[in-house]
Motif scaffolding. Structure first.
Motif, PDB file in Angstrom:
ATOM      1  N   LYS B 153       0.808  -1.224   0.000  1.00 55.11           N
ATOM      2  CA  LYS B 153       0.000   0.000   0.000  1.00 55.11           C
ATOM      3  C   LYS B 153       0.846   1.282   0.000  1.00 55.11           C
ATOM      4  N   LEU B 429      -4.853   9.182  -1.463  1.00 53.76           N
ATOM      5  CA  LEU B 429      -5.077   9.636  -0.086  1.00 53.76           C
ATOM      6  C   LEU B 429      -5.846   8.586   0.715  1.00 53.76           C
ATOM      7  N   ARG B 430      -6.785   7.955   0.063  1.00 57.63           N
ATOM      8  CA  ARG B 430      -7.572   6.947   0.779  1.00 57.63           C
ATOM      9  C   ARG B 430      -6.680   5.775   1.191  1.00 57.63           C
ATOM     10  N   ALA B 433      -4.818   7.023   4.129  1.00 57.34           N
ATOM     11  CA  ALA B 433      -5.703   7.159   5.296  1.00 57.34           C
ATOM     12  C   ALA B 433      -5.959   5.797   5.930  1.00 57.34           C
ATOM     13  N   GLU B 434      -6.151   4.798   5.107  1.00 56.20           N
ATOM     14  CA  GLU B 434      -6.436   3.459   5.633  1.00 56.20           C
ATOM     15  C   GLU B 434      -5.218   2.871   6.346  1.00 56.20           C
ATOM     16  N   GLY B 437      -4.894   4.719   9.658  1.00 58.13           N
ATOM     17  CA  GLY B 437      -5.911   4.215  10.574  1.00 58.13           C
ATOM     18  C   GLY B 437      -5.571   2.829  11.083  1.00 58.13           C
ATOM     19  N   ARG B 438      -5.140   1.961  10.204  1.00 62.24           N
ATOM     20  CA  ARG B 438      -4.799   0.589  10.601  1.00 62.24           C
ATOM     21  C   ARG B 438      -3.699   0.591  11.662  1.00 62.24           C
ATOM     22  N   ASN B 440      -3.216   2.881  13.715  1.00 58.93           N
ATOM     23  CA  ASN B 440      -3.681   3.722  14.818  1.00 58.93           C
ATOM     24  C   ASN B 440      -2.857   5.010  14.938  1.00 58.93           C
TER      25      ASN B 440
END
Lengths: 136, 532
Positions: B153, B429-430, B433-434, B437-438, B440
């Protein structure tokens, strides 16, 4: 998102990562065996306890429901989130939320609410703060 | 040797082996690499050693489409070219950037990454940067731990910072000493003359703003005037081929590309923003000044079918405009000149900037000594996005109706971006972002206008003044303007140097690749043109 909403969400964010650490005020196992309305009330209280700023969570929840009206069925959300835990441990619930969040970010099961990119579970929990008001 | 063409004692008619038109990063690099080659090289430069308003105004033109592509503001018509206001960010294109990608129409170079690696290594020294390493473990492994992003990613990569090298000052003395190189200043090419079939250049007509005229004959010519002017000169040469010289494909000026740079594309809320910021901020190390970046992995690009893009973190205060560090930047540049023992022409100006912005100079120096980010209080982070632009035939430069001082039609720039370009930044960006988030590390909110699934672009978008693609490289003459050796497909003795040959651009600034391609072109020309 304007500055005010951004600050609102900022305060919401401060508690979302600590979902796994929050102490439920009522165990999910008790809620599971009461009448439907009681179960909803108990779950609402439990969810509310996860958020330090309930207004912020509701703001996100309302925006989510506005954009995704299909998420407006509380029973479906409760079932999907497995909030009624027959095995009755808050620890299990916290772990489940944490794992779900991780898995959702990993698999891309995210959702855009007010331009925030959130895991589905967080958005659903926010929606339930709107659909199941604590004082209902 | 330097010759001012305005001087009547300068020869009006010049003959040489190799004529390079333009003394910017590409032209100066080539001339330096050809010193002591035995070839007689002449370099034609429109300007002089200092910026001159009348000369700079030759860049004036029309801007259609998106703004921020104005040549008058972006380019410099002086010895050293646009390096004289270059920001200094350096990184090579990736291996992937050279390849054909099924989801990116008209992608793929006629050369591969491996063809450029030896020249990238040489270009590092020319741009005064560190060793040729840019991967995740290139720097800082003893200083910072980077987030363990999923390799499918997000990758971590590095930029290196050139001082920045002002080619017009850094290499001025060296070229002045070169016995086989004549740099002709204030010599504007006003006409390219060819044989009857327009397959060979016979001579150039040159002229000063004051009206002195003459000519240049050479065996080989190299156009090195930048991503806009290269195309303009070809389009202006339309007396035999009505569409312009070497424009059988109709692609001269087409596929005008810039980088898609967006300063405040998203913000990140994080429990510990400083940890994230410190990982990706600028560091001055003994071997190089570097900054890490978060870039979309090749697998993520393939899976989601988007363009190559990367993200840098900024402090919110920076974006809010509080970070005016003119004094600090000037102090650093002045110090660099002192350290190198070579005071450049702008040294006094730099000192004056320090005096008039003493606060910034003092604060910046303090932070530098303490190895702190410029602003200590960090509340949230802002993302800066850099993305390649998809090759787009509707994005183009051509000729307007107004004429310049010489009666030549001015440039008309029409920079166009597409829904694909917008979706790529949004999807990249997504992905980021993921991953944040993953791990934390935070939650991301994307700029409102970018979330709209349309072709509208907001004001913060700009092209980085990186002008590329207008004489694109191709194996097949139908699909481009120059071949893999940067020779024009249909003009035997005309080569093109610079970013106009890029068919795709990656997201990294072009200077390091421009210099590398120029070095590669020199190697080729040495074989083509035996020393005389």
């Amino acid at each position: 998102m304007n500055r005010r909403n951004f600050i609102l969400f900022n305060s919401l964010w401060s508690i979302i990562p600590s979902l796994a650490l929050a102490k439920p005020t009522l165990s999910a196992s008790r809620a599971a065996f009461g009448p439907v309305s009681d179960a909803h009330r108990n779950i609402a209280q439990e969810i509310a306890s996860l958020f330090s700023d309930l207004d912020a969570a509701r703001a996100i929840g309302r925006e989510y429901l506005r954009n995704y009206p299909s998420a407006g069925d509380p029973d479906a959300l409760i079932a999907d989130l497995e909030l009624v835990d027959k095995h009755g441990s808050g620890e299990i619930l916290r772990d489940r939320v944490k794992k779900r969040r991780y898995a959702e970010f990993l698999s891309g099961r995210t959702i855009v609410v007010n331009n925030w990119i959130l895991p589905r579970t967080e958005a659903d929990l926010c929606a339930l703060t709107v659909l199941l008001p604590e004082d209902a | 040797m330097y010759i001012d063409y305005r001087d009547d004692s300068a020869p009006a008619h010049i003959e040489c082996d190799l004529c390079i038109i333009g003394a910017g990063a590409a032209g100066i690099t080539m001339a330096r690499a050809l010193t002591d080659s035995g070839m007689h090289v002449c370099v034609l430069e429109s300007g002089g050693f200092e910026q001159e308003e009348a000369t700079q105004n030759l860049y004036a033109g029309e801007t259609l489409g998106l703004t921020n592509a104005d040549p008058l503001a972006c380019r410099l018509r002086t010895f050293g070219g646009t390096t004289m206001h270059w920001g200094g960010w350096c990184a090579p294109l990736s291996e992937h950037d050279f390849q054909v990608r099924s989801w990116v129409p008209n992608s793929g170079w006629a050369i591969q990454y491996s063809d450029l690696v030896p020249y990238y290594q040489q270009a590092q020294r020319i741009c005064e940067i560190g060793p040729f390493k840019y991967g995740a473990n290139a720097f800082l492994q003893d200083v910072r731990t980077f987030p363990p992003f999923h390799p499918d990613k997000i990758d971590v990569g590095f930029f290196q910072y050139s001082p920045p090298t002002r080619f017009g000052t850094a290499y001025k003395d060296e070229l002045g000493r070169a016995r086989n190189v004549d740099v002709i200043l204030h010599a504007n090419v006003t006409r390219i003359r060819t044989d009857k079939s327009a397959s060979r250049i016979t001579q150039l007509q040159i002229q000063t703003l004051e009206g002195r005229t003459g000519s240049v004959k050479a065996k080989i010519f190299v156009l090195a005037c930048g991503g806009m002017e290269n195309a303009r000169l070809l389009l202006l040469t339309n007396d035999i081929q009505k569409n312009g010289l070497g424009n059988g494909s109709g692609l001269v000026g087409k596929y005008f590309l810039q980088h898609v740079e967006i300063g405040a594309v998203a913000r990140i809320l994080s429990k510990e923003p400083k940890v994230l910021f410190d990982a990706f901020r600028k560091y001055t190390l003994p071997e190089a000044t570097v900054a890490a970046e978060m870039r979309t992995s090749v697998k993520a690009q393939e899976k989601n079918k988007y363009l190559n893009c990367a993200f840098t973190l900024l402090e919110t205060e920076w974006w809010d405009g509080a970070w005016d560090k003119t004094g600090y930047d000037s102090l650093r540049e002045a110090w660099r000149q002192v350290k190198n023992g070579h005071l450049q022409d702008d040294f006094t100006k730099k000192l004056w900037s320090v005096v008039t912005d003493l606060d910034s100079a003092v604060e910046g120096t303090y932070k530098q000594i303490r190895d702190l980010p410029y602003n200590g209080e960090l509340k949230e982070l802002v993302l800066w996005a850099r993305s390649e632009q998809s090759p787009n035939i509707n994005s183009r430069i051509d000729l307007g109706s107004d004429v310049d001082h010489f009666g030549l039609r001015k440039i008309r720039v029409n920079w166009q971006l597409t829904e694909f370009d917008k979706r790529s930044v949004r999807s990249g960006l997504r992905t980021l972002a993921e991953e944040l988030g993953r791990l934390n590390l935070g939650r991301m909110q994307v700029a409102d206008w970018l979330m709209a699934d349309d072709t509208s672009w907001a004001e913060p978008v700009w092209g980085g003044c990186h002008h590329m693609g207008t004489t694109r490289m191709s194996n097949d003459p139908k699909n481009g303007v120059v071949d893999r050796n940067c020779r024009m497909h249909s003009v035997q003795n005309l080569y093109i140097a610079g970013s106009s040959v890029f068919p795709t651009t990656g997201y990294v600034p072009p200077t390091l690749t421009i210099v590398s391609l120029a070095l590669r072109l020199v190697e080729h020309l040495k074989q083509q043109l035996p020393t005389s």
